[in-house]
Each structure stands twice: as structure tokens, then as C-alpha cells.
Design an enzyme around this catalytic site. Structure first.
Site, PDB file in Angstrom:
ATOM      1  CE  LYS A  84      -0.790   0.080   5.045  1.00 56.64           C
ATOM      2  NZ  LYS A  84      -0.168   1.369   5.367  1.00 56.64           N
ATOM      3  CG  ASP A  85       3.827   2.050   2.706  1.00 59.21           C
ATOM      4  OD1 ASP A  85       2.764   2.620   3.049  1.00 59.21           O
ATOM      5  OD2 ASP A  85       4.567   1.442   3.508  1.00 59.21           O
ATOM      6  NE  ARG A 132      -7.546   3.164   3.712  1.00 61.35           N
ATOM      7  CZ  ARG A 132      -7.791   2.459   4.807  1.00 61.35           C
ATOM      8  NH1 ARG A 132      -9.000   2.005   5.051  1.00 61.35           N
ATOM      9  NH2 ARG A 132      -6.827   2.182   5.669  1.00 61.35           N
ATOM     10  NE  ARG A 133      -6.371   2.573   8.693  1.00 64.39           N
ATOM     11  CZ  ARG A 133      -5.090   2.303   8.895  1.00 64.39           C
ATOM     12  NH1 ARG A 133      -4.273   3.212   9.411  1.00 64.39           N
ATOM     13  NH2 ARG A 133      -4.614   1.113   8.583  1.00 64.39           N
ATOM     14  NE  ARG A 154       3.973  10.101   9.954  1.00 61.92           N
ATOM     15  CZ  ARG A 154       5.136  10.244   9.341  1.00 61.92           C
ATOM     16  NH1 ARG A 154       5.541  11.442   8.968  1.00 61.92           N
ATOM     17  NH2 ARG A 154       5.897   9.200   9.108  1.00 61.92           N
ATOM     18  NE  ARG A 160       0.724   5.073  13.432  1.00 63.85           N
ATOM     19  CZ  ARG A 160       0.318   5.277  12.193  1.00 63.85           C
ATOM     20  NH1 ARG A 160      -0.910   4.961  11.849  1.00 63.85           N
ATOM     21  NH2 ARG A 160       1.138   5.788  11.295  1.00 63.85           N
TER      22      ARG A 160
END
Length: 322
Positions: A84-85, A132-133, A154, A160
Site C-alpha cells: 500500500k506504500d 481514507r480511514r 503518526r 500509536r
């Protein structure tokens, strides 16, 4: 590829615990295939050192450019990325030789007191650095008759989750695959259904990349490739590329295989784009035969992208940011 059996193959990887873990799994598989030692070469990327929000620095590619540069310079033989990166445009001199079997593509909630998303109180503070989230979380909360506050964060997994443990946030959202790969999947208090939260295109999948000119290494790494994973993420990434060309809204996508009994005979591709506040989503799906080629996977992604743009996805550009 240097064929001396005692010469280690050099695997370029980011330094994070997650990157080192997933690269380590690939290294073990490559050792088994080639009989060669594999050493991890740690590389710091711009995305690792920048403290800016990923959306502000142009999240696509910030974790992979340094790895790709090392490949081109011959400092490493191959590299492992979170798929996805990766930008959707592939450099001519490099090839994704393998996409191993995909991990769980879903997003995971880690919340205080073991809460699920539906159990979060009205006004809960939820951390995520992903537009997106953010869009889908607000839409999901609204469907439950409540509101949430999303907080841009981040950092690595420890950082997190630490926001929740320290009481700064009620919950954070992470990729389930990442938690699983570092042995912390049991810390998820809720796995968010893809019916409510479509993942990032390619989420949960890895890309093993090397020089296109190194035919021997391309062939060896190709033994790690999972055809169903490649077909699914190809369709997702073509959808993303087509929407990026006409829409700056957050994009989620997932291609999954549909079975009739034990026979897998169709692939369903779902996509979503929306405004950051989640008040407007364009969410569609299409189904077709399981792609047997790159071109067939591309066609599925383009078909759905065209339908989404026709339904107004492009009109969401820049609207209702938080």
C-alpha cells in the site's frame, strides 16, 4: 544475481519493527528457495524521519524512494515494501518479482477498556493519520447515530497504541496485518468489517522488488508469488490509479475471491471515495471472472473506476475537509 553460494543476498528494508519483521519472514523464505544467506540492510526513508502528516508530504512513495534508490545503485539486491506504500506507477528498471500471500486486509481498532467501535461513546477521540480511514470512520459513526472526533497521529505501533494506554485517545485504528506480523494481533479490540471500512488498495500485501535486469533473481523471487494476491491487488491499484487521475478524495478498495462451493470462480472488486467528514461517499462494486492475466485484472479496476467517476467521485475533490 551473484551466484556464489556463500555470498549473502542483501535485502533492503525500513528500520521499523514492523518492516524488519515482515522483511525477516521474506528473508527466511528466500533462504529456503535459493540456499543462499540473506542479510537485512536497514535503510532510513523520508517517511521515517519526517514528522509531518503523511497527507501533507504526499504519503505515496515517501517510504519507498530510498529503498528503490538503493536498488538502482546496487547497494541491495532486493527490497520488501508494504504494497500500500508503493506508488501506482512502476519504474522501468525495477520489477515487483513477488507478491506473497496476503495477510488480513482489514483495519483494526485498538480501544480503551476493550471497546468495539459500536461501543465507543458519542464524541470519542479516535486517532488515525489516514484520510481514507477518517472519511469512513465518520460515515460509520453516523450510521450508528453518533459522532466521533478524529485526531491526526503518526508513529510506530507502540507510539500509536500508547496514545490509548496513556488516556490521550479513546481508540486508534491500525492495519490488522501489521499487528499480526509483529505478534500483537490480540491487542485489537475490534476488526472492522470491510462492509463499513474498505482498506487501502494493497493493504495487507507485500511487494518484493528487484532490478528487472536480474533475470535469475526475478525468477527465484517469483517462487514466492501468490497469483490470487497479485490479481486482487492489481485490480485495486488500477482502480486507485484511475481515481487518482480524476479525484483527490480518499480511496479505499478491496478485491476478494468468491467461491461456489470449493470452486473459486469470481472476483468482486469494491471501491469507495468520500469527503473527509464522511457525509458523502461513492461506494460501488463490480464482479467478474477471476483474472487470469494482468490485463484482465486491469480491466476490472478500470471498469469500476469509470463507474465511480460517473457517479460523482470526481466531484468530491477537496470537499468538506475537517
Amino acid at each position: 544475481m551473484n551466484t556464489r553460494p556463500d555470498q549473502p543476498l542483501r535485502l533492503g528494508t525500513r528500520r521499523s519493527k514492523l518492516a524488519m519483521s515482515q522483511s525477516g519472514h521474506v528473508a527466511e523464505a528466500v533462504r529456503a528457495i535459493t540456499g543462499r544467506p540473506v542479510e537485512l540492510v536497514e535503510i532510513t526513508t523520508y517517511g521515517d524521519v519526517s514528522r509531518e502528516n503523511l497527507a501533507q508530504i504526499g504519503g505515496t512513495g515517501v517510504f519507498v524512494t530510498a529503498l528503490r534508490d538503493a536498488l538502482v545503485r546496487g547497494e541491495v539486491d532486493f527490497a520488501v515494501h508494504s504494497l500500500k506504500d508503493l506508488p501506482t506507477t512502476q519504474p522501468d528498471e525495477l520489477v515487483i518479482a513477488a507478491m506473497p500471500k496476503r495477510e488480513d486486509p482489514r483495519d483494526a481498532l485498538v480501544a480503551r477498556d476493550g471497546l468495539t467501535f459500536e461501543q465507543l461513546p458519542d464524541g470519542a477521540r479516535v486517532g488515525t493519520g489516514s484520510p481514507r480511514r477518517t472519511a469512513q470512520l465518520h460515515a460509520y459513526a453516523r450510521s450508528l447515530g453518533k459522532r466521533i472526533e478524529t485526531v491526526a497521529i503518526r508513529g510506530n505501533v507502540d507510539t500509536r497504541i500508547g496514545f490509548v494506554r496513556d488516556g490521550e485517545l479513546d481508540a486508534v485504528v491500525l492495519a490488522a496485518a501489521g499487528l499480526n506480523r509483529i505478534g500483537r494481533g490480540d491487542e485489537a479490540t475490534d476488526l472492522l468489517s470491510v462492509d463499513n471500512m474498505l482498506p487501502a488498495p494493497g493493504q495487507g500485501a507485500l511487494a518484493v522488488e528487484c532490478l528487472a535486469s536480474d533475470a535469475e533473481l526475478v525468477a527465484a523471487l517469483g517462487e514466492l508469488d501468490d497469483p490470487h494476491t497479485r490479481a486482487a491487488v492489481t485490480a485495486e491499484r488500477v482502480l486507485l490509479a484511475a481515481l487518482e487521475a480524476g479525484c483527490s478524495a480518499p480511496v479505499g478498495a478491496l478485491a476478494d475471491l468468491l467461491a461456489d462451493g470449493e470452486i473459486v470462480n469470481e472476483m468482486r472488486l469494491r471501491g469507495v471515495v468520500g469527503t473527509l467528514d464522511g457525509t458523502t461517499l461513492v461506494q460501488l462494486s463490480t464482479t467478474g471472472p477471476v483474472p487470469q492475466s494482468y490485463d484482465e485484472a486491469m480491466a476490472l479496476g478500470r471498469e469500476l473506476a469509470d463507474e465511480m467517476l460517473a457517479k460523482g467521485a470526481a466531484g468530491l475533490m477537496g470537499e468538506r475537509s475537517l
